[in-house]
Design a protein around this motif. Structure first.
Motif, short mmCIF file in Angstrom:
data_model
loop_
_atom_site.label_atom_id
_atom_site.label_comp_id
_atom_site.label_asym_id
_atom_site.label_seq_id
_atom_site.Cartn_x
_atom_site.Cartn_y
_atom_site.Cartn_z
N GLN A 153 0.83 -1.20 0.00
CA GLN A 153 0.00 0.00 0.00
C GLN A 153 0.87 1.26 0.00
O GLN A 153 0.50 2.27 -0.60
CB GLN A 153 -0.94 -0.01 1.21
CG GLN A 153 -2.06 1.02 1.15
CD GLN A 153 -3.03 0.80 -0.01
OE1 GLN A 153 -2.63 0.76 -1.17
NE2 GLN A 153 -4.30 0.68 0.30
N ARG A 154 2.04 1.19 0.65
CA ARG A 154 2.95 2.34 0.61
C ARG A 154 3.51 2.55 -0.80
O ARG A 154 3.72 3.69 -1.22
CB ARG A 154 4.07 2.16 1.63
CG ARG A 154 3.61 2.51 3.05
CD ARG A 154 4.77 2.52 4.02
NE ARG A 154 5.11 1.19 4.50
CZ ARG A 154 6.27 0.84 5.03
NH1 ARG A 154 7.25 1.73 5.10
NH2 ARG A 154 6.47 -0.38 5.46
N VAL A 155 3.75 1.47 -1.53
CA VAL A 155 4.15 1.59 -2.94
C VAL A 155 3.03 2.27 -3.72
O VAL A 155 3.27 3.15 -4.55
CB VAL A 155 4.48 0.21 -3.55
CG1 VAL A 155 4.73 0.35 -5.06
CG2 VAL A 155 5.71 -0.40 -2.88
N ALA A 156 1.79 1.87 -3.45
CA ALA A 156 0.64 2.47 -4.14
C ALA A 156 0.53 3.97 -3.84
O ALA A 156 0.17 4.75 -4.72
CB ALA A 156 -0.64 1.74 -3.75
N ILE A 157 0.85 4.35 -2.62
CA ILE A 157 0.83 5.78 -2.26
C ILE A 157 1.92 6.53 -3.02
O ILE A 157 1.69 7.61 -3.57
CB ILE A 157 0.99 5.95 -0.74
CG1 ILE A 157 -0.27 5.43 -0.02
CG2 ILE A 157 1.25 7.41 -0.37
CD1 ILE A 157 -0.14 5.37 1.49
N ALA A 158 3.11 5.93 -3.07
CA ALA A 158 4.21 6.56 -3.83
C ALA A 158 3.82 6.70 -5.29
O ALA A 158 4.08 7.74 -5.92
CB ALA A 158 5.48 5.73 -3.68
N ARG A 159 3.18 5.68 -5.84
CA ARG A 159 2.73 5.74 -7.24
C ARG A 159 1.72 6.88 -7.43
O ARG A 159 1.77 7.60 -8.43
CB ARG A 159 2.11 4.41 -7.65
CG ARG A 159 1.58 4.38 -9.08
CD ARG A 159 0.93 3.05 -9.40
NE ARG A 159 -0.18 2.75 -8.50
CZ ARG A 159 -0.82 1.58 -8.44
NH1 ARG A 159 -0.43 0.59 -9.22
NH2 ARG A 159 -1.82 1.39 -7.60
N ALA A 160 0.83 7.05 -6.48
CA ALA A 160 -0.19 8.10 -6.58
C ALA A 160 0.44 9.49 -6.58
O ALA A 160 -0.15 10.45 -7.09
CB ALA A 160 -1.18 7.98 -5.42
N LEU A 161 1.64 9.60 -6.03
CA LEU A 161 2.32 10.90 -5.94
C LEU A 161 3.27 11.16 -7.10
O LEU A 161 3.90 12.21 -7.16
CB LEU A 161 3.11 10.97 -4.62
CG LEU A 161 2.29 10.89 -3.34
CD1 LEU A 161 3.22 10.79 -2.14
CD2 LEU A 161 1.38 12.09 -3.20
N SER A 162 3.35 10.21 -8.02
CA SER A 162 4.36 10.25 -9.09
C SER A 162 4.37 11.56 -9.87
O SER A 162 5.43 12.08 -10.21
CB SER A 162 4.14 9.07 -10.04
OG SER A 162 5.03 9.12 -11.12
N LEU A 163 3.20 12.11 -10.17
CA LEU A 163 3.12 13.33 -10.97
C LEU A 163 2.77 14.55 -10.13
O LEU A 163 2.25 15.55 -10.64
CB LEU A 163 2.10 13.14 -12.10
CG LEU A 163 2.46 12.07 -13.13
CD1 LEU A 163 1.36 11.93 -14.17
CD2 LEU A 163 3.79 12.39 -13.82
N SER A 164 3.03 14.47 -8.81
CA SER A 164 2.80 15.59 -7.89
C SER A 164 1.38 16.14 -7.99
O SER A 164 1.16 17.33 -8.24
CB SER A 164 3.81 16.71 -8.14
OG SER A 164 5.12 16.26 -7.94
N PRO A 165 0.36 15.29 -7.78
CA PRO A 165 -1.02 15.75 -7.90
C PRO A 165 -1.40 16.72 -6.80
O PRO A 165 -0.87 16.66 -5.68
CB PRO A 165 -1.83 14.46 -7.78
CG PRO A 165 -0.98 13.59 -6.90
CD PRO A 165 0.43 13.89 -7.32
N ARG A 166 -2.32 17.62 -7.10
CA ARG A 166 -2.83 18.57 -6.10
C ARG A 166 -3.95 17.96 -5.29
O ARG A 166 -4.36 18.51 -4.27
CB ARG A 166 -3.31 19.84 -6.79
CG ARG A 166 -2.20 20.59 -7.53
CD ARG A 166 -2.73 21.85 -8.17
NE ARG A 166 -3.15 22.81 -7.18
CZ ARG A 166 -3.98 23.84 -7.43
NH1 ARG A 166 -4.46 24.00 -8.65
NH2 ARG A 166 -4.32 24.68 -6.47
N LEU A 167 -4.46 16.81 -5.74
CA LEU A 167 -5.58 16.14 -5.06
C LEU A 167 -5.31 14.65 -4.98
O LEU A 167 -4.95 14.02 -5.98
CB LEU A 167 -6.88 16.38 -5.85
CG LEU A 167 -8.13 15.63 -5.39
CD1 LEU A 167 -8.55 16.08 -3.99
CD2 LEU A 167 -9.28 15.84 -6.38
N ILE A 168 -5.47 14.08 -3.79
CA ILE A 168 -5.34 12.65 -3.58
C ILE A 168 -6.69 12.11 -3.14
O ILE A 168 -7.28 12.59 -2.16
CB ILE A 168 -4.27 12.33 -2.52
CG1 ILE A 168 -2.89 12.79 -3.00
CG2 ILE A 168 -4.25 10.84 -2.20
CD1 ILE A 168 -1.81 12.71 -1.94
#
Length: 228
Positions: A153-168
């Motif tokens: 799940q921490r890998v999935a969080i890192a993936r979600a941040l890959s393009l520096s999104p303003r919304l998670i």
């Protein structure tokens, strides 16, 4: 501080054009501010995941207005919707959906590869920085099957941040984890929210975790309760 998300009278129906039409969202008004950390709570079947999917541009609203980053999404074509979703929104789900044949590093790089069309040095370096941030630098070259549920799940969080999104957007991100791992993942999301000022909207059934958010948005039968 402005709003990253604004919904006005958003409705969602299924079965439109058939004899049986079911409306599951009944005129939702909601704003999420930049840098906000909010929980979306409510009983099963209340419409939480549908609302999250509409905010995440995975589903279209039947009517009403949705603005992301100030853009009226109804005015965007499919290509623009895809670009806005890919670059502005990071998704975390209950099940991590990592690609089993790729390493943790490659999984984190994947959004950047899809966005640019090739695995750049910058994408590699950013992915390594993110894995370091989530405490998995030494697991960068391991595949998902070699990692615990919390690590995946921490890998999935890192993936979600890959393009520096303003919304998670996170749909039950701790729902498949034991109590200790769930707490670690939640604290990681809070840390990312503070450091990056990415707005976070988290669907959770865990009342204890919801109480630790800045705001709770409560949903019942396709409507938000007063105060949302």
């Amino acid at each position: 501080m402005g709003n990253i998300v604004e919904l006005r009278q958003v409705r969602k129906s299924y079965g439109e054009g058939t004899p049986v039409v079911t409306e599951v969202l009944h005129g939702i008004d909601l704003a999420i501010a930049e840098g906000e950390f909010a929980a979306l709570t409510g009983p099963s079947g209340s419409g939480k995941s549908t609302l999250l999917n509409i905010i995440g541009l995975l589903e279209h609203a039947s009517s009403g207005q949705l603005r992301i980053n100030g853009q009226d999404t109804a005015q965007l074509n499919d290509a623009a919707i895809t670009a806005l979703r890919g670059r502005s929104i990071g998704f975390i789900f209950q099940f991590h959906h990592l690609l089993p044949g790729f390493s943790a590093l490659e999984n984190v790089m994947m959004p950047a590869i899809i966005d640019s069309g090739w695995p750049s040095t910058q994408a590699h370096d950013t992915a390594m920085q993110l894995l370091t941030q989530v405490g998995l630098k030494d697991a960068a070259h391991k595949r998902p099957a070699q990692l615990s549920g919390g690590m995946q799940q921490r890998v999935a969080i890192a993936r979600a941040l890959s393009l520096s999104p303003r919304l998670i957007l996170a749909d039950e991100p701790t729902g498949n984890l034991d109590t200790h791992s769930a707490d670690e993942v939640f604290e990681l999301l809070q840390s990312i929210n503070r450091e990056r000022q990415s707005a976070c909207l988290i669907v959770t059934h865990d009342a204890g975790l919801a109480a630790r958010c800045q705001r709770q948005v409560r949903m019942v039968d396709g409507q938000l309760l007063p105060g949302a």
